[in-house]
Design an enzyme around this catalytic site. Sequence first.
Site, short mmCIF file in Angstrom:
data_model
loop_
_atom_site.label_atom_id
_atom_site.label_comp_id
_atom_site.label_asym_id
_atom_site.label_seq_id
_atom_site.Cartn_x
_atom_site.Cartn_y
_atom_site.Cartn_z
N GLY A 69 0.87 -1.18 -0.05
CA GLY A 69 0.07 -0.13 0.13
C GLY A 69 1.10 1.40 -0.33
O GLY A 69 2.34 1.38 -0.11
N SER A 70 0.15 2.89 0.05
CA SER A 70 0.65 3.85 0.05
C SER A 70 1.93 3.81 1.57
O SER A 70 2.05 3.33 2.57
CB SER A 70 -0.05 4.93 0.66
OG SER A 70 -0.15 4.35 1.47
N THR A 71 3.02 4.41 0.98
CA THR A 71 4.19 4.85 1.71
C THR A 71 3.49 5.83 3.32
O THR A 71 4.03 5.00 4.35
CB THR A 71 4.70 5.54 1.12
OG1 THR A 71 5.37 5.07 0.27
CG2 THR A 71 6.83 6.22 2.43
N GLY A 115 2.00 2.82 5.39
CA GLY A 115 3.74 1.48 5.60
C GLY A 115 4.17 2.43 7.08
O GLY A 115 4.65 1.33 7.63
N GLU A 124 5.91 -3.46 0.36
CA GLU A 124 5.50 -3.31 -0.48
C GLU A 124 5.15 -1.64 -0.36
O GLU A 124 4.24 -1.95 -0.55
CB GLU A 124 5.40 -3.93 -1.36
CG GLU A 124 5.52 -4.30 -2.76
CD GLU A 124 4.84 -3.64 -4.00
OE1 GLU A 124 4.61 -2.16 -3.94
OE2 GLU A 124 3.43 -4.17 -4.02
N CYS A 183 2.17 0.56 -8.52
CA CYS A 183 3.05 1.02 -8.23
C CYS A 183 4.74 1.34 -9.11
O CYS A 183 5.52 2.09 -8.74
CB CYS A 183 3.48 0.37 -6.49
SG CYS A 183 3.29 -1.05 -6.20
#
Length: 494
Positions: free
Chosen positions: A245-247, A250, A267, A301
Amino acid sequence: MTRAAPGSAGQVEDGQRLFIGGSWVEPDGGHYEVIDPATEDVVGAAPEASRDQVHAAAGAAREAFRAWSRTAPEERAAVLRRAAGEIRRNLVPYAELAQAESGATTGTARGMQVGVAAARFERYARVEPVEEPLPPQINEAGPFGGAAVMGALAVRRPVGVVTCITSYNNPWANPAGKIAPALAMGNTVVVKPAPQDPLSVYRMAEALEAAGVPPGVVNVVSGSRPEVGEAAVDSADVDMVSFTGSTAVGRRIAEVCGRGMKRQLMELGGKGAAIVFEDADLGSAVRGIGTTFSFYSGQICTAPTRVLAQRPVYDRLVTQLATYIGHLKVGDPRAAGTVVGPVISAAHRDRVESYVELGRKEGARVVAGGERPAFDRGFYVAPTLLADCTSDMRVVREEIFGPVVVVLPFDDEEEAVALADDSEYGLIDYVWSGDVARAFRVAGRLRAGGVGVNTVGRNMEAPFGGFKQSGVGRDVGSYALHAYAELQSLVWPG
Protein backbone atom coordinates in the site's frame (compact mmCIF):
# COMPACT_ATOMS: atom_id res chain seq x y z
CA MET A 1 -22.98 -20.69 5.89
CA THR A 2 -23.82 -17.61 3.86
CA ARG A 3 -21.53 -16.90 0.97
CA ALA A 4 -21.58 -16.05 -2.69
CA ALA A 5 -21.52 -18.89 -5.13
CA PRO A 6 -18.92 -18.56 -7.89
CA GLY A 7 -20.31 -16.30 -10.58
CA SER A 8 -22.69 -14.36 -8.33
CA ALA A 9 -20.21 -11.48 -8.05
CA GLY A 10 -20.44 -11.57 -4.27
CA GLN A 11 -24.12 -10.62 -4.14
CA VAL A 12 -25.88 -12.56 -1.37
CA GLU A 13 -29.07 -11.68 0.35
CA ASP A 14 -27.67 -11.13 3.83
CA GLY A 15 -24.09 -10.26 2.96
CA GLN A 16 -20.69 -11.91 3.10
CA ARG A 17 -19.45 -13.38 6.39
CA LEU A 18 -15.98 -13.28 7.94
CA PHE A 19 -13.75 -16.37 7.86
CA ILE A 20 -12.34 -17.01 11.34
CA GLY A 21 -10.96 -20.26 12.71
CA GLY A 22 -12.46 -22.30 9.88
CA SER A 23 -15.98 -20.90 10.40
CA TRP A 24 -18.01 -18.31 8.51
CA VAL A 25 -18.91 -15.73 11.13
CA GLU A 26 -21.49 -12.94 11.11
CA PRO A 27 -19.69 -9.56 11.44
CA ASP A 28 -20.27 -7.50 14.58
CA GLY A 29 -20.26 -4.26 12.59
CA GLY A 30 -22.79 -5.26 9.97
CA HIS A 31 -21.97 -4.74 6.30
CA TYR A 32 -20.95 -2.02 3.88
CA GLU A 33 -21.47 -1.77 0.14
CA VAL A 34 -18.82 -2.68 -2.42
CA ILE A 35 -19.22 -0.48 -5.51
CA ASP A 36 -18.44 -1.35 -9.12
CA PRO A 37 -16.18 1.53 -10.29
CA ALA A 38 -17.32 1.10 -13.88
CA THR A 39 -21.06 1.31 -13.28
CA GLU A 40 -21.39 2.62 -9.70
CA ASP A 41 -23.72 -0.32 -9.02
CA VAL A 42 -23.53 -2.28 -5.76
CA VAL A 43 -21.48 -5.46 -6.22
CA GLY A 44 -22.25 -6.92 -2.81
CA ALA A 45 -22.21 -6.45 0.95
CA ALA A 46 -18.83 -6.81 2.64
CA PRO A 47 -18.54 -7.63 6.35
CA GLU A 48 -17.40 -5.03 8.89
CA ALA A 49 -15.35 -6.84 11.54
CA SER A 50 -15.02 -5.58 15.08
CA ARG A 51 -11.69 -5.18 16.79
CA ASP A 52 -12.49 -8.21 18.97
CA GLN A 53 -13.20 -10.32 15.88
CA VAL A 54 -9.90 -9.36 14.30
CA HIS A 55 -8.09 -10.34 17.49
CA ALA A 56 -10.10 -13.59 17.54
CA ALA A 57 -8.85 -14.31 14.02
CA ALA A 58 -5.26 -13.76 15.16
CA GLY A 59 -5.91 -16.01 18.16
CA ALA A 60 -7.25 -18.73 15.86
CA ALA A 61 -4.14 -18.41 13.70
CA ARG A 62 -1.94 -18.69 16.80
CA GLU A 63 -3.78 -21.84 17.91
CA ALA A 64 -3.44 -23.42 14.48
CA PHE A 65 0.23 -22.52 14.08
CA ARG A 66 1.80 -25.35 16.07
CA ALA A 67 0.15 -28.15 14.10
CA TRP A 68 0.46 -26.45 10.69
CA SER A 69 4.13 -25.58 11.16
CA ARG A 70 4.82 -29.24 11.97
CA THR A 71 2.91 -30.53 8.97
CA ALA A 72 5.19 -32.02 6.35
CA PRO A 73 6.10 -29.53 3.62
CA GLU A 74 4.73 -31.95 1.03
CA GLU A 75 1.32 -31.90 2.75
CA ARG A 76 1.28 -28.11 2.84
CA ALA A 77 2.26 -28.07 -0.83
CA ALA A 78 -0.61 -30.40 -1.67
CA VAL A 79 -3.10 -27.98 -0.11
CA LEU A 80 -1.68 -25.12 -2.19
CA ARG A 81 -1.81 -27.22 -5.35
CA ARG A 82 -5.45 -28.12 -4.75
CA ALA A 83 -6.26 -24.47 -4.06
CA ALA A 84 -4.71 -23.53 -7.41
CA GLY A 85 -6.92 -26.11 -9.06
CA GLU A 86 -10.04 -24.70 -7.38
CA ILE A 87 -9.14 -21.21 -8.57
CA ARG A 88 -8.52 -22.35 -12.14
CA ARG A 89 -11.81 -24.27 -12.23
CA ASN A 90 -13.66 -21.10 -11.25
CA LEU A 91 -11.48 -18.67 -13.21
CA VAL A 92 -14.27 -17.03 -15.22
CA PRO A 93 -16.72 -16.31 -12.36
CA TYR A 94 -13.86 -15.30 -10.06
CA ALA A 95 -12.58 -12.92 -12.75
CA GLU A 96 -16.07 -11.48 -13.20
CA LEU A 97 -16.17 -10.69 -9.49
CA ALA A 98 -12.67 -9.19 -9.55
CA GLN A 99 -13.67 -7.07 -12.53
CA ALA A 100 -16.81 -5.86 -10.79
CA GLU A 101 -14.89 -4.93 -7.63
CA SER A 102 -11.75 -3.43 -9.15
CA GLY A 103 -12.79 -2.16 -12.60
CA ALA A 104 -10.14 -4.24 -14.37
CA THR A 105 -10.52 -5.07 -18.05
CA THR A 106 -11.54 -8.62 -18.88
CA GLY A 107 -8.06 -9.64 -19.98
CA THR A 108 -6.46 -8.20 -16.87
CA ALA A 109 -9.02 -9.76 -14.52
CA ARG A 110 -8.61 -13.21 -16.04
CA GLY A 111 -4.91 -13.20 -16.76
CA MET A 112 -3.16 -10.83 -14.39
CA GLN A 113 -5.51 -11.17 -11.42
CA VAL A 114 -7.07 -14.63 -11.08
CA GLY A 115 -4.65 -16.37 -13.43
CA VAL A 116 -1.58 -15.03 -11.66
CA ALA A 117 -3.10 -15.95 -8.28
CA ALA A 118 -3.48 -19.58 -9.37
CA ALA A 119 0.07 -19.55 -10.72
CA ARG A 120 1.39 -18.26 -7.41
CA PHE A 121 -0.29 -21.04 -5.45
CA GLU A 122 1.19 -23.53 -7.91
CA ARG A 123 4.61 -21.90 -7.59
CA TYR A 124 4.72 -22.28 -3.81
CA ALA A 125 3.43 -25.84 -4.01
CA ARG A 126 6.96 -26.58 -5.18
CA VAL A 127 8.83 -27.80 -2.11
CA GLU A 128 12.27 -26.25 -1.70
CA PRO A 129 15.04 -27.17 0.76
CA VAL A 130 15.04 -25.13 3.95
CA GLU A 131 18.47 -26.25 5.15
CA GLU A 132 21.74 -24.78 3.93
CA PRO A 133 24.96 -26.53 5.01
CA LEU A 134 27.72 -24.08 5.94
CA PRO A 135 31.46 -24.70 5.51
CA PRO A 136 33.16 -26.24 8.57
CA GLN A 137 35.19 -23.78 10.60
CA ILE A 138 38.21 -24.30 12.83
CA ASN A 139 37.47 -22.64 16.16
CA GLU A 140 40.84 -21.61 17.72
CA ALA A 141 39.42 -20.06 20.86
CA GLY A 142 36.45 -22.04 22.06
CA PRO A 143 34.99 -21.48 25.54
CA PHE A 144 36.70 -24.61 26.83
CA GLY A 145 40.06 -23.95 25.20
CA GLY A 146 41.76 -25.75 22.35
CA ALA A 147 40.97 -25.88 18.68
CA ALA A 148 37.85 -27.61 17.34
CA VAL A 149 36.23 -28.10 13.99
CA MET A 150 32.66 -26.85 14.11
CA GLY A 151 29.92 -27.82 11.70
CA ALA A 152 26.92 -25.57 11.05
CA LEU A 153 23.59 -25.56 9.31
CA ALA A 154 21.35 -22.57 8.51
CA VAL A 155 17.70 -23.59 8.71
CA ARG A 156 14.62 -21.56 7.74
CA ARG A 157 11.86 -21.73 10.34
CA PRO A 158 8.36 -20.19 10.05
CA VAL A 159 7.90 -16.77 11.64
CA GLY A 160 4.51 -17.60 13.18
CA VAL A 161 1.29 -15.67 12.63
CA VAL A 162 1.44 -13.30 9.65
CA THR A 163 -1.00 -10.47 9.03
CA CYS A 164 -1.38 -9.87 5.29
CA ILE A 165 -2.79 -6.45 4.39
CA THR A 166 -3.45 -6.32 0.68
CA SER A 167 -3.89 -3.64 -1.99
CA TYR A 168 -6.99 -2.78 -4.00
CA ASN A 169 -5.38 -2.80 -7.42
CA ASN A 170 -5.17 -6.59 -7.60
CA PRO A 171 -7.51 -8.48 -5.24
CA TRP A 172 -6.19 -11.87 -6.38
CA ALA A 173 -2.51 -11.79 -7.28
CA ASN A 174 -1.48 -9.57 -4.37
CA PRO A 175 -3.09 -11.68 -1.61
CA ALA A 176 -1.92 -14.91 -3.28
CA GLY A 177 1.63 -13.56 -3.36
CA LYS A 178 1.51 -13.25 0.43
CA ILE A 179 -0.66 -16.18 1.50
CA ALA A 180 0.94 -18.89 -0.64
CA PRO A 181 4.60 -18.47 0.43
CA ALA A 182 3.59 -17.80 4.04
CA LEU A 183 1.63 -21.07 4.17
CA ALA A 184 4.34 -22.96 2.30
CA MET A 185 6.83 -21.97 5.02
CA GLY A 186 4.48 -23.20 7.77
CA ASN A 187 3.06 -19.87 8.91
CA THR A 188 -0.61 -19.17 9.56
CA VAL A 189 -2.24 -15.99 8.29
CA VAL A 190 -4.78 -13.29 9.04
CA VAL A 191 -5.73 -11.56 5.79
CA LYS A 192 -7.10 -8.04 5.87
CA PRO A 193 -8.13 -7.21 2.28
CA ALA A 194 -8.47 -3.70 0.89
CA PRO A 195 -11.90 -2.28 1.73
CA GLN A 196 -12.72 -1.49 -1.91
CA ASP A 197 -12.62 -5.09 -3.19
CA PRO A 198 -12.60 -7.66 -0.36
CA LEU A 199 -15.14 -10.12 -1.77
CA SER A 200 -12.58 -11.73 -4.08
CA VAL A 201 -10.38 -12.57 -1.10
CA TYR A 202 -13.29 -14.41 0.53
CA ARG A 203 -13.59 -16.47 -2.65
CA MET A 204 -9.88 -17.26 -2.25
CA ALA A 205 -10.59 -18.38 1.31
CA GLU A 206 -13.34 -20.65 -0.03
CA ALA A 207 -10.90 -22.18 -2.51
CA LEU A 208 -8.42 -22.85 0.31
CA GLU A 209 -11.18 -24.29 2.49
CA ALA A 210 -12.20 -26.63 -0.35
CA ALA A 211 -8.53 -27.54 -0.77
CA GLY A 212 -8.43 -28.79 2.81
CA VAL A 213 -6.63 -26.04 4.67
CA PRO A 214 -7.07 -26.78 8.41
CA PRO A 215 -9.24 -24.45 10.55
CA GLY A 216 -7.41 -21.32 11.71
CA VAL A 217 -4.57 -21.57 9.22
CA VAL A 218 -6.22 -18.95 6.99
CA ASN A 219 -8.47 -16.23 8.38
CA VAL A 220 -10.04 -13.32 6.50
CA VAL A 221 -11.39 -10.19 8.20
CA SER A 222 -12.47 -7.04 6.39
CA GLY A 223 -13.79 -3.60 7.13
CA SER A 224 -14.08 -0.09 5.80
CA ARG A 225 -12.71 1.52 8.98
CA PRO A 226 -9.02 1.95 9.87
CA GLU A 227 -9.62 0.17 13.19
CA VAL A 228 -9.82 -3.19 11.43
CA GLY A 229 -6.35 -2.90 9.94
CA GLU A 230 -4.97 -1.47 13.16
CA ALA A 231 -6.27 -4.46 15.13
CA ALA A 232 -4.71 -6.84 12.60
CA VAL A 233 -1.35 -5.17 13.19
CA ASP A 234 -1.34 -4.59 16.95
CA SER A 235 -2.64 -8.01 18.06
CA ALA A 236 -0.24 -9.67 20.47
CA ASP A 237 -0.72 -12.92 18.54
CA VAL A 238 0.75 -11.46 15.33
CA ASP A 239 4.47 -12.02 14.69
CA MET A 240 4.82 -10.38 11.28
CA VAL A 241 3.00 -7.91 9.03
CA SER A 242 3.16 -8.10 5.24
CA PHE A 243 1.74 -4.91 3.76
CA THR A 244 1.21 -3.57 0.26
CA GLY A 245 0.00 0.00 0.00
CA SER A 246 0.97 3.62 0.40
CA THR A 247 4.17 4.78 2.05
CA ALA A 248 2.19 6.94 4.48
CA VAL A 249 0.22 3.96 5.81
CA GLY A 250 3.35 1.81 5.75
CA ARG A 251 5.11 4.23 8.08
CA ARG A 252 2.28 3.99 10.62
CA ILE A 253 2.29 0.20 10.46
CA ALA A 254 6.07 0.15 10.88
CA GLU A 255 5.80 2.23 14.05
CA VAL A 256 3.43 -0.32 15.60
CA CYS A 257 5.60 -3.22 14.44
CA GLY A 258 8.65 -1.55 15.96
CA ARG A 259 7.02 -1.32 19.37
CA GLY A 260 6.19 -5.01 19.28
CA MET A 261 9.39 -6.16 17.53
CA LYS A 262 7.28 -7.67 14.75
CA ARG A 263 8.83 -8.68 11.46
CA GLN A 264 7.87 -6.54 8.45
CA LEU A 265 7.60 -6.93 4.70
CA MET A 266 6.62 -3.59 3.18
CA GLU A 267 5.88 -3.01 -0.52
CA LEU A 268 5.09 0.68 -0.67
CA GLY A 269 4.82 3.55 -3.14
CA GLY A 270 6.75 4.24 -6.29
CA LYS A 271 7.45 6.96 -8.82
CA GLY A 272 9.34 4.96 -11.40
CA ALA A 273 11.79 6.85 -13.60
CA ALA A 274 12.02 5.80 -17.24
CA ILE A 275 15.30 7.05 -18.74
CA VAL A 276 15.15 7.21 -22.54
CA PHE A 277 18.49 7.88 -24.25
CA GLU A 278 18.80 9.32 -27.73
CA ASP A 279 19.82 5.93 -29.20
CA ALA A 280 16.82 4.10 -27.71
CA ASP A 281 14.23 2.18 -29.69
CA LEU A 282 11.48 4.78 -29.22
CA GLY A 283 8.75 2.38 -30.23
CA SER A 284 9.75 -0.01 -27.47
CA ALA A 285 10.02 2.85 -24.97
CA VAL A 286 6.59 4.22 -25.90
CA ARG A 287 4.96 0.80 -25.56
CA GLY A 288 6.60 0.27 -22.19
CA ILE A 289 5.74 3.70 -20.83
CA GLY A 290 2.25 3.30 -22.26
CA THR A 291 1.53 0.47 -19.82
CA THR A 292 1.05 3.23 -17.23
CA PHE A 293 -2.19 4.17 -18.95
CA SER A 294 -3.53 0.67 -19.53
CA PHE A 295 -2.29 -1.53 -16.68
CA TYR A 296 -4.82 -1.10 -13.82
CA SER A 297 -5.47 2.40 -15.23
CA GLY A 298 -2.17 3.55 -13.79
CA GLN A 299 -2.98 2.29 -10.29
CA ILE A 300 0.25 0.38 -9.90
CA CYS A 301 3.38 1.31 -7.98
CA THR A 302 5.76 -0.15 -10.59
CA ALA A 303 4.54 2.07 -13.43
CA PRO A 304 7.09 4.19 -15.36
CA THR A 305 5.26 7.42 -14.58
CA ARG A 306 8.27 9.77 -14.58
CA VAL A 307 9.85 9.87 -18.04
CA LEU A 308 13.31 11.37 -18.50
CA ALA A 309 14.01 11.93 -22.20
CA GLN A 310 17.38 12.97 -23.64
CA ARG A 311 16.96 16.27 -25.46
CA PRO A 312 17.66 15.05 -29.04
CA VAL A 313 14.64 12.69 -28.80
CA TYR A 314 12.52 14.64 -26.31
CA ASP A 315 10.04 16.15 -28.79
CA ARG A 316 9.70 12.93 -30.78
CA LEU A 317 9.05 10.89 -27.65
CA VAL A 318 6.40 13.33 -26.40
CA THR A 319 4.70 13.27 -29.81
CA GLN A 320 4.73 9.49 -30.02
CA LEU A 321 3.36 9.11 -26.49
CA ALA A 322 0.53 11.51 -27.33
CA THR A 323 -0.23 9.52 -30.48
CA TYR A 324 -0.19 6.30 -28.47
CA ILE A 325 -2.72 7.75 -26.03
CA GLY A 326 -4.97 8.66 -28.93
CA HIS A 327 -5.33 4.97 -29.84
CA LEU A 328 -6.36 3.85 -26.33
CA LYS A 329 -10.02 2.97 -25.87
CA VAL A 330 -11.31 4.24 -22.53
CA GLY A 331 -14.56 2.86 -21.16
CA ASP A 332 -16.49 -0.14 -19.93
CA PRO A 333 -13.89 -2.74 -18.91
CA ARG A 334 -16.29 -5.51 -19.97
CA ALA A 335 -16.46 -4.24 -23.55
CA ALA A 336 -14.25 -5.73 -26.24
CA GLY A 337 -11.29 -3.52 -27.10
CA THR A 338 -11.31 -1.49 -23.89
CA VAL A 339 -7.77 -0.75 -22.78
CA VAL A 340 -8.30 1.79 -19.98
CA GLY A 341 -11.02 1.13 -17.42
CA PRO A 342 -12.03 3.23 -14.41
CA VAL A 343 -10.04 4.01 -11.30
CA ILE A 344 -11.21 2.48 -8.04
CA SER A 345 -13.49 5.20 -6.63
CA ALA A 346 -14.94 8.66 -7.09
CA ALA A 347 -12.62 9.98 -4.40
CA HIS A 348 -9.58 8.59 -6.19
CA ARG A 349 -10.76 9.95 -9.54
CA ASP A 350 -11.03 13.40 -7.95
CA ARG A 351 -7.56 13.01 -6.45
CA VAL A 352 -5.97 12.12 -9.80
CA GLU A 353 -7.76 14.98 -11.56
CA SER A 354 -6.58 17.38 -8.87
CA TYR A 355 -2.99 16.42 -9.67
CA VAL A 356 -3.55 17.14 -13.38
CA GLU A 357 -4.89 20.57 -12.49
CA LEU A 358 -1.96 21.09 -10.13
CA GLY A 359 0.41 20.23 -12.97
CA ARG A 360 -1.18 22.93 -15.12
CA LYS A 361 -0.75 25.48 -12.35
CA GLU A 362 2.87 24.40 -11.85
CA GLY A 363 3.60 25.12 -15.52
CA ALA A 364 3.40 21.67 -17.11
CA ARG A 365 2.02 21.43 -20.62
CA VAL A 366 -0.97 19.10 -21.01
CA VAL A 367 -0.21 17.32 -24.26
CA ALA A 368 -2.99 14.73 -24.10
CA GLY A 369 -5.91 14.06 -21.80
CA GLY A 370 -6.63 16.38 -18.94
CA GLU A 371 -10.41 16.25 -19.30
CA ARG A 372 -12.85 13.81 -17.72
CA PRO A 373 -14.21 11.26 -20.22
CA ALA A 374 -17.88 11.83 -21.10
CA PHE A 375 -19.53 8.90 -19.35
CA ASP A 376 -22.73 9.14 -17.36
CA ARG A 377 -21.55 6.65 -14.76
CA GLY A 378 -18.24 5.28 -13.59
CA PHE A 379 -15.02 6.68 -12.20
CA TYR A 380 -13.08 7.31 -15.40
CA VAL A 381 -9.90 9.35 -15.84
CA ALA A 382 -8.51 10.19 -19.27
CA PRO A 383 -4.94 9.01 -19.93
CA THR A 384 -2.94 12.20 -19.50
CA LEU A 385 0.53 13.31 -20.61
CA LEU A 386 2.23 16.27 -18.95
CA ALA A 387 5.33 17.58 -20.72
CA ASP A 388 7.93 20.29 -20.03
CA CYS A 389 7.99 19.36 -16.34
CA THR A 390 10.71 20.18 -13.84
CA SER A 391 11.97 18.10 -10.94
CA ASP A 392 10.55 20.45 -8.29
CA MET A 393 6.93 20.03 -9.42
CA ARG A 394 4.66 18.02 -7.12
CA VAL A 395 3.34 16.05 -10.10
CA VAL A 396 6.91 14.88 -10.62
CA ARG A 397 7.72 14.15 -6.98
CA GLU A 398 4.49 12.62 -5.64
CA GLU A 399 2.83 9.33 -6.50
CA ILE A 400 -0.37 10.04 -8.42
CA PHE A 401 -1.46 6.40 -8.84
CA GLY A 402 -3.44 6.98 -11.99
CA PRO A 403 -3.03 7.10 -15.80
CA VAL A 404 -0.80 10.19 -15.74
CA VAL A 405 2.75 10.40 -17.11
CA VAL A 406 5.12 13.36 -16.68
CA VAL A 407 8.07 14.05 -19.00
CA LEU A 408 11.32 15.89 -18.22
CA PRO A 409 14.32 16.55 -20.50
CA PHE A 410 17.95 15.76 -19.68
CA ASP A 411 21.26 16.39 -21.39
CA ASP A 412 23.67 13.62 -20.41
CA GLU A 413 24.05 10.43 -18.41
CA GLU A 414 25.06 12.19 -15.20
CA GLU A 415 21.97 14.41 -15.27
CA ALA A 416 19.73 11.43 -16.06
CA VAL A 417 20.94 9.51 -13.01
CA ALA A 418 20.69 12.61 -10.80
CA LEU A 419 17.11 13.28 -11.90
CA ALA A 420 16.08 9.64 -11.52
CA ASP A 421 17.45 9.47 -7.98
CA ASP A 422 15.95 12.82 -7.00
CA SER A 423 12.99 11.07 -5.38
CA GLU A 424 12.03 9.66 -2.01
CA TYR A 425 10.95 6.51 -3.83
CA GLY A 426 13.08 3.72 -5.25
CA LEU A 427 10.94 0.79 -6.33
CA ILE A 428 11.48 0.11 -10.04
CA ASP A 429 13.19 2.32 -12.63
CA TYR A 430 13.68 1.72 -16.35
CA VAL A 431 16.42 2.45 -18.89
CA TRP A 432 16.06 2.43 -22.68
CA SER A 433 19.20 2.62 -24.78
CA GLY A 434 20.60 0.99 -27.91
CA ASP A 435 23.94 0.78 -26.08
CA VAL A 436 23.28 -2.18 -23.78
CA ALA A 437 26.54 -1.66 -21.91
CA ARG A 438 25.51 1.90 -21.08
CA ALA A 439 22.02 0.77 -20.10
CA PHE A 440 23.41 -1.72 -17.57
CA ARG A 441 25.98 0.81 -16.34
CA VAL A 442 23.24 3.35 -15.67
CA ALA A 443 21.01 0.70 -14.10
CA GLY A 444 23.77 -0.13 -11.66
CA ARG A 445 23.91 3.48 -10.50
CA LEU A 446 20.18 3.86 -9.83
CA ARG A 447 18.89 3.69 -6.25
CA ALA A 448 16.00 1.37 -7.01
CA GLY A 449 15.09 -2.15 -5.98
CA GLY A 450 14.67 -3.16 -9.61
CA VAL A 451 15.59 -1.79 -13.01
CA GLY A 452 14.08 -2.78 -16.34
CA VAL A 453 16.58 -2.61 -19.19
CA ASN A 454 14.74 -1.96 -22.47
CA THR A 455 11.61 -3.58 -21.00
CA VAL A 456 8.86 -3.18 -18.42
CA GLY A 457 8.55 -6.96 -18.06
CA ARG A 458 9.29 -8.77 -14.82
CA ASN A 459 10.94 -12.07 -14.02
CA MET A 460 8.75 -13.57 -11.30
CA GLU A 461 11.70 -15.32 -9.66
CA ALA A 462 13.68 -12.08 -9.29
CA PRO A 463 13.60 -10.35 -5.88
CA PHE A 464 10.98 -7.63 -5.65
CA GLY A 465 11.05 -4.66 -3.28
CA GLY A 466 12.24 -1.11 -2.96
CA PHE A 467 14.96 1.22 -1.75
CA LYS A 468 14.30 4.35 0.32
CA GLN A 469 10.60 5.03 1.00
CA SER A 470 9.44 2.29 -1.37
CA GLY A 471 9.62 -0.49 1.16
CA VAL A 472 11.41 -2.93 3.41
CA GLY A 473 12.35 -6.48 2.44
CA ARG A 474 12.12 -8.58 -0.72
CA ASP A 475 9.69 -11.21 -1.93
CA VAL A 476 8.69 -13.13 -5.11
CA GLY A 477 10.11 -16.52 -6.04
CA SER A 478 12.37 -18.14 -3.47
CA TYR A 479 12.92 -14.72 -1.88
CA ALA A 480 9.35 -14.85 -0.57
CA LEU A 481 10.14 -18.05 1.30
CA HIS A 482 13.00 -16.22 2.98
CA ALA A 483 10.72 -13.24 3.68
CA TYR A 484 8.27 -15.40 5.63
CA ALA A 485 10.96 -17.29 7.55
CA GLU A 486 13.33 -16.85 10.45
CA LEU A 487 16.85 -18.22 10.16
CA GLN A 488 18.05 -20.61 12.85
CA SER A 489 21.68 -21.70 13.14
CA LEU A 490 22.51 -25.24 14.25
CA VAL A 491 26.14 -25.70 15.35
CA TRP A 492 27.91 -28.90 16.48
CA PRO A 493 31.44 -30.32 16.89
CA GLY A 494 32.68 -31.46 13.52
